[in-house]
Design an enzyme around this catalytic site. Structure first.
Site, PDB file in Angstrom:
ATOM      1  N   ARG A   1      31.256  38.946  42.899  1.00 32.66           N
ATOM      2  CA  ARG A   1      31.366  38.163  44.142  1.00 32.66           C
ATOM      3  C   ARG A   1      30.684  38.920  45.280  1.00 32.66           C
ATOM      4  O   ARG A   1      29.975  38.349  46.086  1.00 32.66           O
ATOM      5  CB  ARG A   1      32.824  37.892  44.478  1.00 32.66           C
ATOM      6  CG  ARG A   1      33.406  36.643  43.806  1.00 32.66           C
ATOM      7  CD  ARG A   1      33.264  36.671  42.277  1.00 32.66           C
ATOM      8  NE  ARG A   1      33.870  35.549  41.614  1.00 32.66           N
ATOM      9  CZ  ARG A   1      35.117  35.559  41.125  1.00 32.66           C
ATOM     10  NH1 ARG A   1      35.863  36.665  41.181  1.00 32.66           N
ATOM     11  NH2 ARG A   1      35.596  34.485  40.549  1.00 32.66           N
TER      12      ARG A   1
ATOM     13  N   ASP B   1      30.226  37.224  36.601  1.00 34.04           N
ATOM     14  CA  ASP B   1      31.037  36.084  37.012  1.00 34.04           C
ATOM     15  C   ASP B   1      30.094  34.966  37.438  1.00 34.04           C
ATOM     16  O   ASP B   1      28.873  35.109  37.328  1.00 34.04           O
ATOM     17  CB  ASP B   1      32.003  36.482  38.148  1.00 34.04           C
ATOM     18  CG  ASP B   1      33.310  35.701  38.045  1.00 34.04           C
ATOM     19  OD1 ASP B   1      33.262  34.460  38.082  1.00 34.04           O
ATOM     20  OD2 ASP B   1      34.371  36.333  37.904  1.00 34.04           O
TER      21      ASP B   1
ATOM     22  N   HIS C   1      33.678  31.276  33.783  1.00 31.77           N
ATOM     23  CA  HIS C   1      33.053  32.110  34.831  1.00 31.77           C
ATOM     24  C   HIS C   1      31.650  32.544  34.397  1.00 31.77           C
ATOM     25  O   HIS C   1      31.299  33.715  34.443  1.00 31.77           O
ATOM     26  CB  HIS C   1      33.934  33.320  35.148  1.00 31.77           C
ATOM     27  CG  HIS C   1      35.180  32.943  35.896  1.00 31.77           C
ATOM     28  ND1 HIS C   1      35.154  32.474  37.190  1.00 31.77           N
ATOM     29  CD2 HIS C   1      36.490  32.948  35.523  1.00 31.77           C
ATOM     30  CE1 HIS C   1      36.398  32.215  37.601  1.00 31.77           C
ATOM     31  NE2 HIS C   1      37.231  32.479  36.605  1.00 31.77           N
TER      32      HIS C   1
ATOM     33  N   ASP D   1      39.619  33.956  30.975  1.00 35.68           N
ATOM     34  CA  ASP D   1      40.475  33.227  31.921  1.00 35.68           C
ATOM     35  C   ASP D   1      39.769  32.002  32.482  1.00 35.68           C
ATOM     36  O   ASP D   1      38.540  31.905  32.429  1.00 35.68           O
ATOM     37  CB  ASP D   1      40.863  34.145  33.088  1.00 35.68           C
ATOM     38  CG  ASP D   1      39.637  34.625  33.856  1.00 35.68           C
ATOM     39  OD1 ASP D   1      38.664  35.029  33.204  1.00 35.68           O
ATOM     40  OD2 ASP D   1      39.637  34.566  35.098  1.00 35.68           O
ATOM     41  N   GLU D   2      40.558  31.110  33.010  1.00 30.75           N
ATOM     42  CA  GLU D   2      40.091  29.992  33.826  1.00 30.75           C
ATOM     43  C   GLU D   2      38.856  29.293  33.250  1.00 30.75           C
ATOM     44  O   GLU D   2      37.834  29.194  33.910  1.00 30.75           O
ATOM     45  CB  GLU D   2      39.802  30.482  35.255  1.00 30.75           C
ATOM     46  CG  GLU D   2      41.044  31.045  35.932  1.00 30.75           C
ATOM     47  CD  GLU D   2      40.808  31.499  37.374  1.00 30.75           C
ATOM     48  OE1 GLU D   2      41.747  31.366  38.173  1.00 30.75           O
ATOM     49  OE2 GLU D   2      39.724  31.986  37.706  1.00 30.75           O
TER      50      GLU D   2
ATOM     51  N   TRP E   1      47.953  38.503  34.002  1.00 30.67           N
ATOM     52  CA  TRP E   1      47.683  38.401  35.445  1.00 30.67           C
ATOM     53  C   TRP E   1      48.450  37.266  36.108  1.00 30.67           C
ATOM     54  O   TRP E   1      48.753  37.313  37.282  1.00 30.67           O
ATOM     55  CB  TRP E   1      46.182  38.236  35.694  1.00 30.67           C
ATOM     56  CG  TRP E   1      45.612  36.883  35.325  1.00 30.67           C
ATOM     57  CD1 TRP E   1      45.276  36.448  34.086  1.00 30.67           C
ATOM     58  CD2 TRP E   1      45.302  35.804  36.217  1.00 30.67           C
ATOM     59  NE1 TRP E   1      44.776  35.167  34.139  1.00 30.67           N
ATOM     60  CE2 TRP E   1      44.776  34.748  35.438  1.00 30.67           C
ATOM     61  CE3 TRP E   1      45.415  35.623  37.603  1.00 30.67           C
ATOM     62  CZ2 TRP E   1      44.373  33.534  35.995  1.00 30.67           C
ATOM     63  CZ3 TRP E   1      45.010  34.409  38.159  1.00 30.67           C
ATOM     64  CH2 TRP E   1      44.499  33.377  37.351  1.00 30.67           C
TER      65      TRP E   1
ATOM     66  N   ASP F   1      43.713  41.761  46.537  1.00 33.12           N
ATOM     67  CA  ASP F   1      42.957  40.887  47.439  1.00 33.12           C
ATOM     68  C   ASP F   1      43.926  40.058  48.293  1.00 33.12           C
ATOM     69  O   ASP F   1      43.504  39.263  49.111  1.00 33.12           O
ATOM     70  CB  ASP F   1      41.979  39.981  46.675  1.00 33.12           C
ATOM     71  CG  ASP F   1      42.640  39.147  45.582  1.00 33.12           C
ATOM     72  OD1 ASP F   1      43.800  39.437  45.207  1.00 33.12           O
ATOM     73  OD2 ASP F   1      41.992  38.199  45.093  1.00 33.12           O
TER      74      ASP F   1
ATOM     75  N   THR G   1      36.624  40.283  44.850  1.00 35.69           N
ATOM     76  CA  THR G   1      35.939  40.574  46.113  1.00 35.69           C
ATOM     77  C   THR G   1      35.348  39.349  46.823  1.00 35.69           C
ATOM     78  O   THR G   1      34.414  39.489  47.603  1.00 35.69           O
ATOM     79  CB  THR G   1      34.830  41.614  45.865  1.00 35.69           C
ATOM     80  OG1 THR G   1      33.929  41.098  44.871  1.00 35.69           O
ATOM     81  CG2 THR G   1      35.401  42.932  45.400  1.00 35.69           C
ATOM     82  N   GLU G   2      35.899  38.160  46.564  1.00 31.86           N
ATOM     83  CA  GLU G   2      35.402  36.994  47.301  1.00 31.86           C
ATOM     84  C   GLU G   2      35.411  37.265  48.806  1.00 31.86           C
ATOM     85  O   GLU G   2      34.490  36.899  49.528  1.00 31.86           O
ATOM     86  CB  GLU G   2      36.293  35.768  47.041  1.00 31.86           C
ATOM     87  CG  GLU G   2      36.117  35.133  45.684  1.00 31.86           C
ATOM     88  CD  GLU G   2      37.134  35.628  44.672  1.00 31.86           C
ATOM     89  OE1 GLU G   2      37.625  36.777  44.821  1.00 31.86           O
ATOM     90  OE2 GLU G   2      37.443  34.871  43.722  1.00 31.86           O
TER      91      GLU G   2
END
Ligand SMILES: [Zn+2]
Length: 744
Positions: free
Chosen positions: A153, A182, A255, A317-318, A384, A411, A460-461
């Site tokens: 990010r 990502d 991602h 993930d996701e 997580w 974060d 780190t967005e």
């Protein structure tokens, strides 16, 4: 009397004041003894029993702390080393008494011991270095003491990563989880597929502000960067010299947008799309077809020789299943392998990687979604989304690293003030991290043995610079180290004192930008007999403040240290304002209290809020509406589809209307309810409101128009987030703050 004092002084010429421990994480045993050793800028040591690798490590460490030069001397050296046997893994001890004896059981333990020794050295008033006589005995509780860093990010330079590793080493971390790929960027050179970095390492724009801000705006500027394989080796070696293992993460099957921008053929649709400048979860993921699997295995073949780590992280993930459901090739694989749904297809995909890694002598680790559709036989799980995934994996006999959002997401915000830099949301303060325990009470002793340790994640967005990165990481990482190292933890207060007295100066000295949010004055609310009590307190007892009351600052009072104000609830609704101004720093804390008949009354949560967003029942009636952007501590969050709350107004009184305030932030999976019911608990009479009545509003008003003392509110939310919305298929969050009464 004077004679007696003199006599006492004669009898006890040296009054021994026990020195406090200055080592973090706290050692298992610390004993202070009278006397001290004064050092010049060098330390003489007998290196004869140490390997050249360790000697180099100790020299680097000495330079890190006090610019100390280490001198090899076998004749009367100040520091000598001894080997320990039959002790817990990585045990060491330090004995300071005229001489310094370091006993260690492993090369790692010798390194840890030396960091502890360096942390015992203090500067006196004249700038001399001294070390008080003491005895330390120490060993770690968990072996996986990790920090993660997302460089996709936002990108960080080699020197910055080295600085980050330096501080990790000082707090005895063992694992650096490097999130290298990502959607928004591919950051590692892969020789067979050069377009991964030529195209995938760069994006043309980056979303500004919080990504839930409407309308969104973008900074249109090419952004990116990547590490060559030579640079990767340099970091791996730098970390190894500090006893830190680098675990690389290559995200799959989700991602994946940056990789697919470079090689669209490995998606389901084959359509070329840009590297996105927006955060979130994207539908386009790697296709599960054979070509995509071989592509990713080729990449892993280049990754494996670069990283000596036993574990390779594959993300997992996701990964939305939208594309897989519509893809002929994915559907054909499901049919051929008799897979009943796309979760099993993901499991098939991960198992292919698991088998591949095992053949190469490595072990797969992934985020807890890899449990869905069946966990791959050799996989380790990084939990997580909470502790549950980790508990489930341990029950199945798989290794676990705990990294739950509630305690380990750095974060999140760490301070309450508006001066905190923009963060993704959530509130994880230092004390919460300190309280982290990677073993859940729901685990048996045998299951707990599968827990390797814990890790904090730095996504780190919202962290565009290295200064902000270290601000988010420290001192929370030090609290995490305390949680993972200490067999028996000290109190939070003892930890905080050592941190502020001995380690804030150290970080400052190293030029590390860290958060001192814990030093800022805090405002706390307590329930009072007729309303609430508001207390402003400063860590410094000498800090002076001015309290201004009322919208025109009608009254002004000066005070020092702390101040309490009592606010009595009124029969009508009105707003009172306070402002605290520090005369030392000029910092202001503003407070608006919505005074009303609910202020400080009794709240009974029939439905228990989530531990993650539960700052106590007073939050709902403290006269403060939940803040935006939300941080977490100012809202009460529920993760169930029915929420029941009972209110006791303490006396029967007429209510015109009742207002309940909710938060809508669908990108963060926080949804408005679709129905609210009200019931008077004395008469059992009530009414309901359902979706048709404009549930787009965050504030819902129920018209009562009756006398009441105790009542119940039942709030209903969807039990699944609708398809094509962030978090589809999972239970949405319900955020409430606050409940108030409006009388004419
Ligand atoms: Zn496909």
């Amino acid at each position: 009397m004077k004679v007696l004092v003199t006599l006492l002084l004669l009898l006890f010429p040296m009054v021994f004041v026990a020195q406090q421990n200055t080592i973090l994480p706290h050692p298992v045993v610390f004993k202070s003894m009278p006397g001290y050793i004064e050092l010049d800028r060098s330390l003489s040591m007998d290196f004869s029993s140490l390997s050249s690798t360790i000697i180099q490590q100790l020299k680097t460490t000495g330079a890190y702390y006090h610019n100390l030069q280490l001198i090899d001397r076998t004749n009367k050296p100040l520091v000598i080393f001894k080997k320990l046997v039959n002790v817990p893994l990585d045990s060491y001890s330090i004995n300071v008494n005229k001489q310094i004896i370091i006993s260690y059981s492993s090369p790692k333990a010798c390194y840890f011991a030396f960091h502890s020794l360096m942390q015992l050295i203090k500067s006196d008033d004249k700038g001399h270095l001294i070390i008080n006589n003491c005895f330390v005995d120490d060993y770690p509780k968990y072996q996986w003491r990790g920090m993660h860093l997302d460089v996709a990010r936002h990108f960080f330079q080699l020197d910055e990563i080295k600085q980050f590793l330096d501080v990790m080493a000082a707090y005895k971390f063992t694992t650096f989880h490097w999130h290298l790929t990502d959607d928004q960027g591919w950051r590692i050179e892969i020789k067979k597929y050069p377009k991964l970095t030529e195209i995938g390492a760069w994006r043309d724009s980056t979303v500004e502000n919080h990504y839930t801000t409407s309308p969104r705006t973008y900074k249109v500027e090419r952004y990116g960067g990547f590490y060559t394989q030579e640079q990767i080796k340099e970091i791996v070696q730098y970390a190894a010299q500090r006893n830190i293992t680098v675990v690389p993460e290559i995200e799959m099957p989700g991602h994946a947008r940056a990789a697919l921008a470079a090689y669209p053929n490995y998606s389901c649709t084959g359509i070329q799309q840009e590297v996105p400048g927006l955060w979130g979860i994207f539908d386009d993921i790697f296709c599960s077809k054979e070509e995509s699997i071989l592509f990713l295995q080729d990449i892993l073949s280049e990754i494996i020789p670069l990283f000596p780590s036993k574990y390779i992280h594959i993300g997992g993930d996701e990964a939305p299943k939208t594309r897989w459901k519509e893809c002929n090739q994915c559907q054909a694989i499901m049919k051929e392998n008799k897979l009943k749904d796309e979760h099993e297809l993901q499991s098939y995909f991960i198992q292919r990687m698991d088998k591949f890694l095992v053949e190469k002598g490595k072990k797969l680790i992934g985020w807890d979604e890899i449990l869905e559709g069946g966990l791959s036989p050799n996989a380790a799980v990084m939990s997580w989304r909470g502790f549950e995934g980790g508990i489930e994996a341990a029950k199945l006999g798989h290794e676990v690293v705990m990294s739950p959002g509630s305690h380990c997401y750095f974060d999140h915000y760490q301070g309450k003030g508006n001066e905190e830099p923009l963060a993704i949301g959530g509130y994880t303060n230092l004390e919460k991290v300190f309280d982290f325990n990677p073993v859940s009470p729901k685990m048996s002793r045998e299951e707990a043995n599968y827990v390797l340790g814990g890790q904090a994640n730095l996504w780190t967005e919202y962290i565009p610079s290295f200064n902000q990165l270290t601000y988010m990481a420290f001192p929370r990482a030090i609290a995490l180290s305390e949680a993972l190292w200490c067999t028996e933890k000290t109190t939070y207060d003892a930890f905080e004192k050592t941190l502020i007295d001995s380690h804030f100066p150290l970080l400052k000295n190293k030029g590390i930008n860290f958060s001192s949010s814990i030093l800022k004055p805090s405002i706390t609310f307590k329930r009072a007999v007729n309303g609430i009590n508001v207390k402003l307190s400063s860590k410094s007892k000498e800090e002076r403040f001015t309290l201004k009351e009322g919208s025109d600052h009608e009254t002004e009072v000066n005070f020092t240290g702390s101040k309490e104000i009592e606010i009595n609830r009124t029969n009508n609704s009105n707003q009172v304002q306070y402002e605290f101004v520090s005369l030392e720093t000029g910092l202001q804390s503003k407070l608006k209290i919505n005074n009303n008949p609910c202020l400080g009354v009794i709240v009974n949560y029939v439905t228990k809020p989530s531990d993650r967003y539960n700052s106590g029942d007073l939050t709902l009636v403290d006269g403060q509406f939940g803040a935006r952007p939300w941080k977490g501590h100012e809202w009460i969050g529920f993760d169930t589809s029915v929420v029941i709350i009972e209110i006791d107004l303490l006396k029967k009184q007429k209510i015109d209307s009742l207002q309940i305030s909710f938060l809508k932030d669908e990108n963060s999976w926080i949804h408005l309810p679709y129905a609210i019911e009200y019931k008077n608990l004395k008469t059992n009479l009530g009414f309901g409101m359902a979706q048709s009545e404009n549930f787009e509003n965050e504030k819902q008003v129920l018209f009562i128009g009756k006398k009441v003392q105790k009542f119940r509110i039942t709030i209903k939310t969807l039990d699944k987030i609708p398809l094509r919305m962030p978090g589809e298929g999972t239970q949405p969050w319900l955020f409430i703050d606050e409940i108030s009464i409006k009388n004419k």
